[in-house]
Design an enzyme around this catalytic site. Structure first.
Site, mmCIF file in Angstrom:
data_model
loop_
_atom_site.group_PDB
_atom_site.id
_atom_site.type_symbol
_atom_site.label_atom_id
_atom_site.label_comp_id
_atom_site.label_asym_id
_atom_site.label_seq_id
_atom_site.Cartn_x
_atom_site.Cartn_y
_atom_site.Cartn_z
ATOM 1 N N CYS A 134 0.862 -1.418 -0.028
ATOM 2 C CA CYS A 134 0.228 0.330 0.218
ATOM 3 C C CYS A 134 0.558 1.347 0.034
ATOM 4 O O CYS A 134 0.641 2.175 -0.864
ATOM 5 C CB CYS A 134 -0.968 0.172 1.345
ATOM 6 S SG CYS A 134 -1.228 -1.322 1.946
ATOM 7 N N ARG A 156 6.973 -11.252 4.964
ATOM 8 C CA ARG A 156 6.715 -11.320 6.037
ATOM 9 C C ARG A 156 7.844 -12.393 6.796
ATOM 10 O O ARG A 156 7.229 -13.250 6.722
ATOM 11 C CB ARG A 156 5.011 -11.521 6.613
ATOM 12 C CG ARG A 156 4.508 -10.273 5.843
ATOM 13 C CD ARG A 156 3.075 -9.841 6.236
ATOM 14 N NE ARG A 156 2.745 -9.144 5.352
ATOM 15 C CZ ARG A 156 1.464 -9.158 5.355
ATOM 16 N NH1 ARG A 156 0.473 -10.007 5.887
ATOM 17 N NH2 ARG A 156 0.760 -8.047 4.270
ATOM 18 N N GLN A 198 1.356 -11.157 -3.465
ATOM 19 C CA GLN A 198 -0.300 -11.134 -3.043
ATOM 20 C C GLN A 198 -1.744 -10.187 -4.452
ATOM 21 O O GLN A 198 -0.258 -9.666 -5.716
ATOM 22 C CB GLN A 198 -0.641 -9.237 -2.623
ATOM 23 C CG GLN A 198 -0.469 -9.986 -0.757
ATOM 24 C CD GLN A 198 -0.318 -8.940 0.048
ATOM 25 O OE1 GLN A 198 0.555 -8.153 -0.429
ATOM 26 N NE2 GLN A 198 -0.542 -8.768 1.496
ATOM 27 N N ASP A 250 -2.460 -8.223 -5.302
ATOM 28 C CA ASP A 250 -3.160 -6.472 -3.980
ATOM 29 C C ASP A 250 -3.767 -5.307 -5.540
ATOM 30 O O ASP A 250 -3.562 -5.481 -6.396
ATOM 31 C CB ASP A 250 -2.179 -5.951 -3.681
ATOM 32 C CG ASP A 250 -2.301 -5.579 -2.566
ATOM 33 O OD1 ASP A 250 -3.475 -5.087 -2.653
ATOM 34 O OD2 ASP A 250 -1.068 -4.329 -1.631
ATOM 35 N N HIS A 294 -5.222 -1.321 -5.031
ATOM 36 C CA HIS A 294 -5.855 0.263 -3.920
ATOM 37 C C HIS A 294 -6.797 1.345 -5.285
ATOM 38 O O HIS A 294 -6.233 1.437 -5.833
ATOM 39 C CB HIS A 294 -4.449 0.221 -3.580
ATOM 40 C CG HIS A 294 -4.045 -0.336 -2.913
ATOM 41 N ND1 HIS A 294 -2.575 -1.300 -3.091
ATOM 42 C CD2 HIS A 294 -4.267 -0.457 -1.142
ATOM 43 C CE1 HIS A 294 -2.650 -2.162 -1.344
ATOM 44 N NE2 HIS A 294 -2.793 -1.293 -0.905
ATOM 45 N N LYS A 302 -12.350 -3.654 7.464
ATOM 46 C CA LYS A 302 -12.213 -4.626 5.868
ATOM 47 C C LYS A 302 -13.152 -5.779 6.467
ATOM 48 O O LYS A 302 -14.247 -6.284 7.024
ATOM 49 C CB LYS A 302 -11.100 -5.197 6.377
ATOM 50 C CG LYS A 302 -10.838 -6.606 7.508
ATOM 51 C CD LYS A 302 -9.276 -7.083 7.553
ATOM 52 C CE LYS A 302 -9.308 -7.953 8.456
ATOM 53 N NZ LYS A 302 -7.977 -8.503 8.421
ATOM 54 N N HIS A 339 -8.697 -1.107 0.364
ATOM 55 C CA HIS A 339 -7.183 -2.442 -0.102
ATOM 56 C C HIS A 339 -7.779 -3.389 -0.530
ATOM 57 O O HIS A 339 -9.028 -3.125 0.159
ATOM 58 C CB HIS A 339 -6.644 -2.260 0.665
ATOM 59 C CG HIS A 339 -6.050 -1.156 1.642
ATOM 60 N ND1 HIS A 339 -4.630 -0.870 1.732
ATOM 61 C CD2 HIS A 339 -6.614 -0.277 2.427
ATOM 62 C CE1 HIS A 339 -4.517 0.224 2.654
ATOM 63 N NE2 HIS A 339 -5.343 0.745 3.147
#
Length: 654
Positions: free
Chosen positions: A348, A377, A395, A397, A399, A479, A525
């Site tokens: 992000c 991570r 991911q 991912d 946004h 979320k 997100h």
RNA sequence: GCUGCUGUAGCUCAGGGGUAGAGCACUUCAUUGGUAAUGAAGAGGCCGACAGUUCAAAUCUGUCCAGCAGCACCA
């Protein structure tokens, strides 16, 4: 006299102080025999409860779905009694019902061994046969504390202290043994039945807090009858067979090794699946007007300080000093003065950096970025689990930068995108959870009120059902979690949509509105698969390794029966390849039985067997995975069939 | 990270204070066989790592590492 109502609307009169037992006895002997508990005004209660005037009552039979919870809870009590009978110095703590069973946590110097479980099961069987009645008593706080202290039950003392003043303190007795418990219970230990099994032992923290002592937990499963128990055990065995780690090895998809704990080595077969999934998602998000981007893996720690991740997740980040270690004294030495970089644990802040380049107008919104973001991570050792929990993940991912007014529309569009993808991938049951503010969080309560309301309003506007889970949100915003149900009934959290007012503020994102004023965008997100690694693990388990044609690493094996027709087989492979099919020939000097067996084990979806007949007639004998026998078709027909099936679901003609 | 269990051939596993075992896979030879195992031979190991006990350790003890089952964690 009191009157009680039954579900069919009938009412009956009883003496003041009548219990469920008296009512059920007054109706019929056979009903009394089967009834193990009662629901009073919708609340599950002991059959021996005293009824109040006007109460609506329902009887719970032992075979009812609702009785399962009681069977398991009673079984947990029986387990605790058995353990204390075998090892009297063991302290009992709590023993709740969980999905498919129950557990009980014990405090004991010596942990339980797997062998102990057999002995405990035997003792439990005896206790159930003894059939002591469950009886409830209400004790005073002082009395309870005294009695449990005298028994050396310190944990129970702590539990008593935690019960709010004024609440009843219930003691449930079964013969000589008793426990502090909210209830309800069935009539006697005999109602538990013998369809139970202790499944495993494990350590668990007292009160779920890792600062506390570790207790010994015994897990068990319990069912209404032997058939249900057998079915459950069979299901567990099935799940084990589907374990993606096992299949990953068998099908040569990927491996892990010590030097890269929690990071996947994708083998050629596995990477076919990975690429097919990545390309599929890329097409889907591109169609949904996302712009794909790529952001740096390694960034200065300063950015993570600004975003707030450093404060909260530093312990789980891989930090890299921007320095070459000196090799003096043959030991690598790092000065400690180097600039600190960190491998990105998420994407992000990097996406905000791209948004922040140049000046954005309200006309640019909503602006949707997508990235196959490779994140690291440093997960705790014990958390790692095959593809499901890794240290390096990719991911899918994305946004969305938008205005507050656009949140609702974006939520709707995203939910539709998810539905389309999940159903194309064969997951038709999706459960949505709304996770609200956690204890440790960024942003004011006003911002959180607004964020939670906008997200739940937006979801409500889509007409979808959801449940709320308190305190489970991300630190920057609430979320939505999208949970998929797989082929054997397990659920997996995959998609997520998170509403964030905090990061745009912290990283100073802005756009210019109609009136030339600077405004903060809202940031959504979102992820669809979650991580490619984990989702592929779910796909492997969902399909038990038999991937649908479009994802299968090898789609067709062409196997000649005798070497004379190798040429025909190679010709077929060339034609399949020309159509983009992943086909190989198996020209080894082996019997056809052997080849079929081997490729079936490798879960290749289609085998084309060719011999003299096929070569002469221009046909193939098609054998499909999971089906008995085979069918002979013209080679053109067989190839067209494979092409159709190998087409990714989003590219198929309706 | 915590508790417990496990670590022997590529895989699945047996064994166990004194020269390391099986099946499958692999290599070679023979076999050309119509839909889930053709036969024979061969090769393959620092028994997770380090230390200790012992005349002798893969085996016993300890420490560490990794994996597994839970727990805790999960942006």
């Amino acid at each position: 006299m009191i009157s009680v109502k039954f579900p069919d609307g009938a009412t009956r009169e009883y003496e003041e102080g009548a219990t469920g037992t008296e009512v059920v006895n007054s109706i019929s002997k056979s009903l009394a025999k089967k009834t193990v508990a009662i629901r009073i005004n919708g609340e599950l209660s002991d059959l021996s409860s005293i009824l109040s005037d006007g109460a609506l009552i329902e009887f719970i039979m032992r075979d009812d779905e609702a009785a399962l919870e009681l069977i398991r809870h009673d079984c947990a009590h029986v387990l605790a009694e058995a353990v204390q009978e075998l090892w009297p110095s063991t302290q009992v703590t709590i023993g709740p019902v969980i999905e498919n069973g129950f557990y009980y946590d014990f405090a004991r110097d010596e942990p339980f061994s797997v062998e102990d479980l057999k002995a405990i099961e035997k003792k439990m069987s005896q206790i159930i046969q003894r059939g002591a009645s469950f009886t409830k008593e209400v004790w005073s706080r002082e009395e309870a504390k005294k009695v449990f202290a005298a028994k050396g039950e310190h944990y129970k003392g702590e539990l008593i202290d935690a019960i709010p003043e004024g609440d009843n303190l219930n003691i449930y007795k079964q013969g000589q043994w008793f426990d502090l418990c909210l209830g309800p219970h069935m009539r006697s230990t005999k109602d538990v039945g013998q369809a139970f099994k202790l499944t495993k032992v494990a350590g668990a923290y007292w009160r779920g807090d890792s600062n506390n002592a570790v207790l010994s937990r015994i897990y068990g499963t319990a069912w209404a009858n032997q058939k249900q128990l057998d079915e459950y055990l069979h299901m567990v065995a099935e799940a084990e067979k589907r374990d993606h780690r096992k299949l990953g090895k068998e099908l040569d998809l990927f491996h892990f090794q010590e030097e890269a704990q929690g990071s996947v080595f994708w083998h050629p077969n596995g990477f076919v699946i990975y690429n097919a999934m990545e390309q599929y998602i890329r097409r889907k998000v591109s169609t949904a007007d996302y712009k794909e981007i790529k952001t740096p893996e390694l960034m200065d720690v300063k950015l993570w300080e600004k975003s707030g991740h450093w404060a909260k997740f530093r312990d789980n980040m891989f930090v890299v000093p921007d320095e070459v270690p000196s090799m003096e004294d043959e030991e690598q030495v790092i000065s400690g003065n180097a600039k600190l970089m960190a491998l990105k644990p998420m994407n992000c802040p990097a996406h905000v950096q791209i948004f922040n380049q140049g000046i954005k107008s309200y006309r640019d919104l909503p602006l949707r970025f997508a990235e196959f973001g490779c994140c690291h991570r440093n997960e705790a050792h014990g958390a790692l689990h095959g593809l499901m929990r890794v240290r390096q993940m990719t991911q899918d991912d994305g946004h969305i930068f938008c205005t507050e007014e656009q949140v609702q529309g974006e939520t709707e569009v995203f939910c539709d995108l998810l539905d389309s993808i999940y159903s194309e991938l064969g997951f038709n049951e999706v459960k949505i959870l709304l996770a609200t503010r956690p204890e440790v969080r960024a942003g004011s309560d006003e911002i959180w009120d607004l964020a939670e309301k906008s997200l739940s309003d937006a979801l409500k506007a889509t007409g979808r059902e959801f449940e709320t889970v308190e305190g489970e949100g991300a630190f920057y915003g609430p979320k939505l979690e999208f949970h998929l149900k797989d082929a054997i009934g397990r659920t997996w959290q995959c998609g997520t949509l998170q509403l964030d007012f905090v990061l745009p503020e912290r990283l100073d994102a802005s756009y210019v509105d109609k009136d030339s004023n600077r405004q903060r965008p809202v940031m959504l997100h979102r992820a669809i698969l979650g991580s490619l690694e984990r989702f592929i693990g779910i796909l492997i388990e969902n399909h038990a390794g038999r991937m649908p044609m479009w994802l299968a690493p090898t789609q067709v094996v062409v196997a000649p029966i005798v070497s004379e027709f190798d040429g025909y087989a190679q010709e077929l492979v060339a034609q399949l390849k020309a159509e983009g099919i992943r086909a190989i020939s198996d020209l080894r000097n082996e019997k056809i039985n052997y080849k079929v067996r081997e490729h079936s084990h490798a879960k290749v979806p289609a085998i084309f067997v060719v011999g003299e007949r096929e070569a002469n007639e221009g046909t193939v004998s098609v054998r499909r995975l999971g089906q008995q026998g085979q069918s002979v078709k013209s080679k053109e027909e067989a190839i067209i069939e494979i092409i159709k099936e190998a087409t990714p679901p989003d590219l198929r003609q309706a």
